[in-house]
Enzyme design. Sequence first.
Site, PDB file in Angstrom:
ATOM      1  N   GLU A  42       2.700   0.495  15.141  1.00  0.00           N
ATOM      2  CA  GLU A  42       3.989   0.319  15.795  1.00  0.00           C
ATOM      3  C   GLU A  42       4.690   1.668  15.759  1.00  0.00           C
ATOM      4  OE1 GLU A  42       6.538  -2.723  14.115  1.00  0.00           O
ATOM      5  OE2 GLU A  42       8.110  -2.231  15.563  1.00  0.00           O
ATOM      6  N   ARG A 269      -4.700  -3.488   1.458  1.00  0.00           N
ATOM      7  CA  ARG A 269      -3.858  -2.332   1.763  1.00  0.00           C
ATOM      8  C   ARG A 269      -4.073  -1.255   0.716  1.00  0.00           C
ATOM      9  NH1 ARG A 269       0.605  -3.864   5.003  1.00  0.00           N
ATOM     10  NH2 ARG A 269       1.755  -1.951   4.628  1.00  0.00           N
ATOM     11  N   LYS A 279       7.276   1.666   5.574  1.00  0.00           N
ATOM     12  CA  LYS A 279       7.874   2.551   6.576  1.00  0.00           C
ATOM     13  C   LYS A 279       9.396   2.499   6.515  1.00  0.00           C
ATOM     14  CE  LYS A 279       5.017   1.579  10.281  1.00  0.00           C
ATOM     15  NZ  LYS A 279       4.746   1.459  11.705  1.00  0.00           N
TER      16      LYS A 279
HETATM   17  P1  ATP Z   1       5.556  -2.516   9.346  1.00  0.00           P
HETATM   18  O1  ATP Z   1       6.113  -3.043   8.092  1.00  0.00           O
HETATM   19  O2  ATP Z   1       6.511  -1.700  10.142  1.00  0.00           O
HETATM   20  O3  ATP Z   1       4.733  -3.478  10.148  1.00  0.00           O
HETATM   21  P2  ATP Z   1       3.057  -1.230   8.858  1.00  0.00           P
HETATM   22  O4  ATP Z   1       2.871  -0.172   7.841  1.00  0.00           O
HETATM   23  O5  ATP Z   1       2.312  -2.485   8.779  1.00  0.00           O
HETATM   24  O6  ATP Z   1       4.581  -1.428   8.809  1.00  0.00           O
HETATM   25  P3  ATP Z   1       1.974  -0.772  11.502  1.00  0.00           P
HETATM   26  O7  ATP Z   1       2.328   0.316  12.436  1.00  0.00           O
HETATM   27  O8  ATP Z   1       2.120  -2.168  11.967  1.00  0.00           O
HETATM   28  O9  ATP Z   1       2.889  -0.541  10.256  1.00  0.00           O
HETATM   29  O10 ATP Z   1       0.539  -0.518  10.929  1.00  0.00           O
HETATM   30  C1  ATP Z   1      -0.578  -0.293  11.730  1.00  0.00           C
HETATM   31  C2  ATP Z   1      -1.821  -0.740  11.012  1.00  0.00           C
HETATM   32  O11 ATP Z   1      -1.934  -0.052   9.777  1.00  0.00           O
HETATM   33  C3  ATP Z   1      -1.816  -2.219  10.690  1.00  0.00           C
HETATM   34  O12 ATP Z   1      -3.013  -2.766  11.181  1.00  0.00           O
HETATM   35  C4  ATP Z   1      -1.762  -2.308   9.202  1.00  0.00           C
HETATM   36  O13 ATP Z   1      -2.586  -3.338   8.746  1.00  0.00           O
HETATM   37  C5  ATP Z   1      -2.280  -0.948   8.743  1.00  0.00           C
HETATM   38  N1  ATP Z   1      -1.632  -0.535   7.487  1.00  0.00           N
HETATM   39  C6  ATP Z   1      -0.320  -0.383   7.270  1.00  0.00           C
HETATM   40  N2  ATP Z   1      -0.069  -0.050   5.997  1.00  0.00           N
HETATM   41  C7  ATP Z   1      -1.270   0.037   5.368  1.00  0.00           C
HETATM   42  C8  ATP Z   1      -1.694   0.327   4.032  1.00  0.00           C
HETATM   43  N3  ATP Z   1      -0.823   0.631   3.068  1.00  0.00           N
HETATM   44  N4  ATP Z   1      -3.025   0.323   3.773  1.00  0.00           N
HETATM   45  C9  ATP Z   1      -3.906   0.023   4.732  1.00  0.00           C
HETATM   46  N5  ATP Z   1      -3.583  -0.270   6.004  1.00  0.00           N
HETATM   47  C10 ATP Z   1      -2.275  -0.271   6.336  1.00  0.00           C
END
Ligand code: ATP
Length: 570
Positions: A42, A269, A279
Amino acid sequence: MKEIIEEEVVNEGGLNFVEQEIKDDLAAGKNGGRLSTRFPPEPNGYLHIGHAKAFIMDFGAAEKFGGTCNLRFDDTNPQKEDMEYVNAIKRDIHWLGYDWGDRLYYASDYFPQLYDLAVRMIKEGKAYVDEQTSEQIAAQKGTPTEPGTDSPYRNRPVEENLDLFRRMNEGEFEEGSMVLRAKIDMANSNMHFRDPIMYRIIKTPHWRTGTTWKVYPMYDFAHGQSDYFEGVTHSICTLEFVPHRPLYEYFVKELADESYCPRQIEFNRLNLTYTVMSKRKLLQLVKENLVNGWDDPRMPTLCGLRRRGYTPSAIKDFVNRIGYTRYEALNHIELLEHAVREDLNKTATRVSAVVNPVKLVLTNYPEGEEETIYMDNNPENLEEGKHAMPFTRELWIEREDFMENPPKKFFRLSPDKEVRLKGAYIIKCTGVKKNADGEIEEIYAEYDPETKSGMPGSDRKVKGTLHWVSVPHAKVAEVRDYDRLFAVENPSAEEGDFRELLNPDSLKIRENVMIEPWLADNAKAEDHFQFTRLGYYTVDPDSTPEKLVFNKTIGLKDTWAKEQKKASKA
Ligand code: ATP
Ligand code: MG
C-alpha cells in the site's frame, strides 16, 4: 509476548515451506504449470525490512521456478496514499535487485470491475446499503463465541440498495453516513463473514483516478479479486491474513468458475528486537521529527538501512537465515548486523581514520621528512591491491590508545612501552605534555628505524598495533555514530506511548575525525569502508568534498555471535 527465535531455520532440500508448496503445485500441473506471484504494497509509507522479507519471497520464488512476479500498488485509500511513496517503493525493490518488468499494476485499475461486481451482488441480494454509524456496526458484530445482530437495513429492497449505492458514488451523501455491506452471515464463526463492509464513501480525490469515484472498495473487497484479475496463482502474504482467506475466496467465487482461484499461502512476519515495524509508527517518527526522515540511518526502512551502509546481499542473507515459517517470532537484530559485517568484510576497503584524535610526535624522526607506506586495500582479498599513505613525524592516534597508568592487560601505548604503528614502525613512548587541566595534549615517542613493516629484520613482535593518520596530510571529516533507536528489546510489547521508549543517545556526531588523504579523495556517496580497528563506515549522501560525512554502519566486534557459539557448545 513473542518468543525470540535465535536459531537459523534450516530447510530440507534447500526450499522453505512456501517454495515446497509451489513446487508441489507445479509438479501436479495446477494452473497449467503456470506460476504468477505479486507483491502488493500500500503506497502509504516507505518499505521496511519486513516488506523486504515479503518481496524477497514473491520475486525470489518467481525467479526460482521460472514464473513472474507483479508489482501491484494497493491504492484503495486516497486519504493516506501518495506518489512519493510509489516512487520510493519502486526504488527500494530495484535496490534489492528485483524487477517487475511490464507487470506494474494498481488496484485502482480494477475500480470499474469491482464496482460492477458490487452492483451485481446487490442485484442478486448479496449486498446492502447500511446507514448506521461505524460504532453501531461494530457493536453489532458480536464476539467469536456469540453471534452478531442484524442491521435494521439488512433487508432493504434491491431497488433501494441500487439507487443508494449509485447516489453514494455520485457524492450525494457525506463520508461515514452509509456503507455497502456484503450480506453473508451474522452468526459465522469467522468474524470476517459477519456482513463485511465492501465500500465506503471517501471524497478526497484519488491521486490516480481523481474525482471519478466517491466510493472506494475496502482492502478485503479488492485484494482477492485483484489477484484474480491478474491471474495470480500464488498469493503469498503474512499470517495475519489467514482468517481473511475464506472471505477472499468467497468474493473470488463470485467472479470465477471452479477451474481457477489464486492460492494464498501465509508465512510469519519479520519482527526485530529494538525496532518498530508498524508503518503508522514509522510515519509518526518522521512526521514528529523524532528521526531525520524516512531514510534516517536509524530507521528499519530500506532507504534508512541503505544510508546506514547495509547492503542488499546482507539483507537477503539475513532473510534467508531467519527463514519462513508459520509461527510468529521476534528476531535478534544482532543477526542482521552479523550478516552486514560478513558482507562488508569481503568488500570494504580498509582505511585509516582517527575518530578521537590526540597528537603523537616521534621525536627522533627527521622534521619535514615524509615516507610513503602502502596499505592493503583488503587483506581478505589481496587482489584488491594497495593504496599509499604518507608517514611523518607527527601523527594522529586515538586518545583511547594511550594510558598513562595502564592496567595489566593494556597492550596499547603507555610510558616506556612499545607498540607497532600499523604498516610502519615500532615506537616506544617517552613522555607526554599536558595542558593546565591535566589533559594530555601531545604524546612523545621514539621510532626504531630497523623495524619498518615488510623490511628484512622487521619481524620483532610487539603486542599492540595502532592505526594512525599523518597530521600534515589529514583531512577532517564528520562521523555519525548510531546506537539502537529504541532503548528496550521489544518496544511493541510495552504498554504506553512507544515514543517514550526511544533511546535518547541513538545519534552521536563527531565533527573532528581525522582521515587519511586517500580516503578523502576516494569517498563517494554510499561507498563502504572499514576504518581499521574501528568498524564499517559508509559515505553519507550529504557528504561533499569540502565536508566529508560518514555513517557508522556497524562496529567490528561481534560479541553476540561469540556468545551464540559459546552457548551452542555448552
Ligand atoms: P499496513 O498496516 O499499512 O497494512 P503493512 O506493513 O502490512 O502495513 P503493506 O503495504 O500492506 O503494509 O504490506 C505489503 C506486504 O508486505 C503485505 O503482503 C504484508 O504481508 C507484507 N509485510 C508487511 N510487514 C511485514 C513484515 N514485518 N514481515 C513480513 N512481511 C510483511
Ligand atoms: Mg497491509
